[in-house]
Design a protein around this motif. Sequence first.
Motif, PDB file in Angstrom:
ATOM      1  N   GLU A 110      -4.383  -4.115  -8.977  1.00 34.30           N
ATOM      2  CA  GLU A 110      -3.091  -3.464  -8.033  1.00 34.30           C
ATOM      3  C   GLU A 110      -2.512  -4.498  -6.847  1.00 34.30           C
ATOM      4  OE1 GLU A 110      -4.274   0.860  -7.282  1.00 34.30           O
ATOM      5  OE2 GLU A 110      -6.180   0.040  -7.355  1.00 34.30           O
ATOM      6  N   ASN A 111      -1.335  -4.132  -6.578  1.00 30.58           N
ATOM      7  CA  ASN A 111      -0.675  -4.954  -5.710  1.00 30.58           C
ATOM      8  C   ASN A 111      -0.881  -4.045  -4.395  1.00 30.58           C
ATOM      9  OD1 ASN A 111      -0.176  -7.421  -6.772  1.00 30.58           O
ATOM     10  ND2 ASN A 111       1.838  -6.624  -7.169  1.00 30.58           N
ATOM     11  N   THR A 112      -1.278  -4.492  -3.162  1.00 29.28           N
ATOM     12  CA  THR A 112      -1.362  -3.973  -1.992  1.00 29.28           C
ATOM     13  C   THR A 112      -0.112  -3.669  -1.379  1.00 29.28           C
ATOM     14  OG1 THR A 112      -2.109  -5.674  -0.868  1.00 29.28           O
ATOM     15  CG2 THR A 112      -3.977  -4.230  -1.771  1.00 29.28           C
ATOM     16  N   TRP A 149       9.150  -5.337  -0.153  1.00 30.86           N
ATOM     17  CA  TRP A 149       7.802  -6.272  -0.125  1.00 30.86           C
ATOM     18  C   TRP A 149       8.193  -7.568   0.422  1.00 30.86           C
ATOM     19  CZ3 TRP A 149       6.171 -10.328  -3.317  1.00 30.86           C
ATOM     20  CH2 TRP A 149       6.936 -10.413  -4.388  1.00 30.86           C
ATOM     21  N   ASP A 169      11.224   0.156  -3.948  1.00 29.57           N
ATOM     22  CA  ASP A 169      10.169  -0.231  -2.784  1.00 29.57           C
ATOM     23  C   ASP A 169      10.295  -1.794  -2.353  1.00 29.57           C
ATOM     24  OD1 ASP A 169       8.972   2.333  -3.004  1.00 29.57           O
ATOM     25  OD2 ASP A 169       7.202   1.559  -3.570  1.00 29.57           O
ATOM     26  N   LYS A 224       3.570  -2.364  -8.770  1.00 28.06           N
ATOM     27  CA  LYS A 224       2.274  -1.824  -8.170  1.00 28.06           C
ATOM     28  C   LYS A 224       1.247  -1.908  -8.719  1.00 28.06           C
ATOM     29  CE  LYS A 224       4.621   0.050  -4.706  1.00 28.06           C
ATOM     30  NZ  LYS A 224       4.456   1.487  -4.236  1.00 28.06           N
ATOM     31  N   LYS A 253       9.254  -3.779  -6.836  1.00 29.31           N
ATOM     32  CA  LYS A 253       7.759  -4.127  -6.397  1.00 29.31           C
ATOM     33  C   LYS A 253       6.760  -3.702  -7.605  1.00 29.31           C
ATOM     34  CE  LYS A 253       3.732  -3.881  -3.360  1.00 29.31           C
ATOM     35  NZ  LYS A 253       3.173  -3.449  -1.958  1.00 29.31           N
ATOM     36  N   LEU A 274       7.223   6.072  -9.141  1.00 28.34           N
ATOM     37  CA  LEU A 274       7.201   4.824  -9.951  1.00 28.34           C
ATOM     38  C   LEU A 274       7.437   4.935 -11.395  1.00 28.34           C
ATOM     39  CD1 LEU A 274       3.771   3.485  -8.339  1.00 28.34           C
ATOM     40  CD2 LEU A 274       6.039   3.176  -7.571  1.00 28.34           C
ATOM     41  N   SER A 298       8.383  -0.424  -9.225  1.00 33.20           N
ATOM     42  CA  SER A 298       9.378   0.868  -8.331  1.00 33.20           C
ATOM     43  C   SER A 298      10.650  -0.390  -8.149  1.00 33.20           C
ATOM     44  CB  SER A 298       9.067   1.074  -6.990  1.00 33.20           C
ATOM     45  OG  SER A 298       9.933   1.388  -6.102  1.00 33.20           O
TER      46      SER A 298
END
Length: 422
Positions: A420-422, A384, A382, A410, A408, A54, A379
């Motif tokens: 935080e993003n899950t 999503w 990544d 994070k 994404k 990241l 990132s």
Amino acid sequence: MGTILISSAKLVLPNHALHGEVVDILIKDGIIDRVGNKLEMSDKDVQNIDANGLIVSAGFFDLHANFGEPGLETKEDIVTGTEAAACGGYTGVAVYPNTNPPLHSRSEIALVINTAKGNVVDVYPVGSISKKREGKELAEMYDMQRAGAIAFSDGNHSVQQAGLMSRALLYSKGINALVISFAEDESIAGGNQMNEGEVSTFLGMKGKPNLAESLMVSRDLSLAEYHDAPIHFTCISTVESVDLIRKAKARGVKVTCDVAAHHLVFRDDAVLGFDSNFKVNPPLRTDKDVKALLKGLKDGTIDAVVSQHSPHEVEFKNVEFQIANDGIIGLQTTLPLLVMAGLQAEDIVNKLVVAPRQIVRQEIPSLVEGSTANLVLFSVEDKWMFDSTTNRSKSTNSPLFGQELTGKVKAIVNHGQLVENT
């Protein structure tokens, strides 16, 4: 918030001593305690965030977003708007006066600031240039500045009277303020629905020519140069505007500008399917314009990228293209759009972190030991899904809704809070 240890993140922040290096960051009660390599903590209460792969930087800052509060909270309120901003990596957002009533006096400015207090995302109101955004009489700019307005704009209403814009620039210079121009000559634009070109001709739709924007850019550059006053153009979209601003910068005009992320990716042929989620203002332009915008970003003519987050209720978008409202939601999709446009991590940081704050004279978070933690973890690789489970806005008007996106966020940290993003 307690203690957080972010480990193995690549730090990207120009002028930082560890720029480009993989670091660990220890945060205690919202303050950066240590920045280094292979930091270890035996404390059981430490929250560990594995950031391998990241990027960590100062939090993103959006120069152009629209929340509905006050008066249009069914589109977006400050709570949902900042939730979307946090998930998009933003720790600061400038909100435009496209509200009802508009942000045209110290009362509305104070309302926004007070409502947003304690939020993980800092909210900075942009006051109106004119009363009621009608373009007839200057609003009380000094009062709004004292109440917390960071700049002045009539939002999506372009100031049509040259004399009024001239007075606004002269007055703003006297109070050390910034005027933001949304460049559109309404007599040329004619209230039309899309870009004027081959696609509009094919569809039989009246279009807005590039001239409607570049004519106003030329006028406002002349006024700013005449008064030696700073000016910022938001959401420029044409090759002519980029060229005008590049030349003005070269001769010393105090001008900056931004571009909306969607104008770097989508072209006017996206309208062929009459999807109203592609209806924006300025309209999506041609491939030639998009290439000019990307070149302008690369050579520094375009300083920043904005979301132009413009939420609308379904009844204003799920209708025929001709009568749909302009705008898309963008706070959570700006990073993926920049990845889609081919920007690298350092470019993203420059256009979303550094330049936006410089334009409105906000301090850039330093990410050094002893400083307040204001940062984003993201990132560029990544993937999503942007759908009803991940969307944090009240609205869904985005052409990217329901798609898998690359790029994404994070987590963000600000004001001793972690999201935080899950």
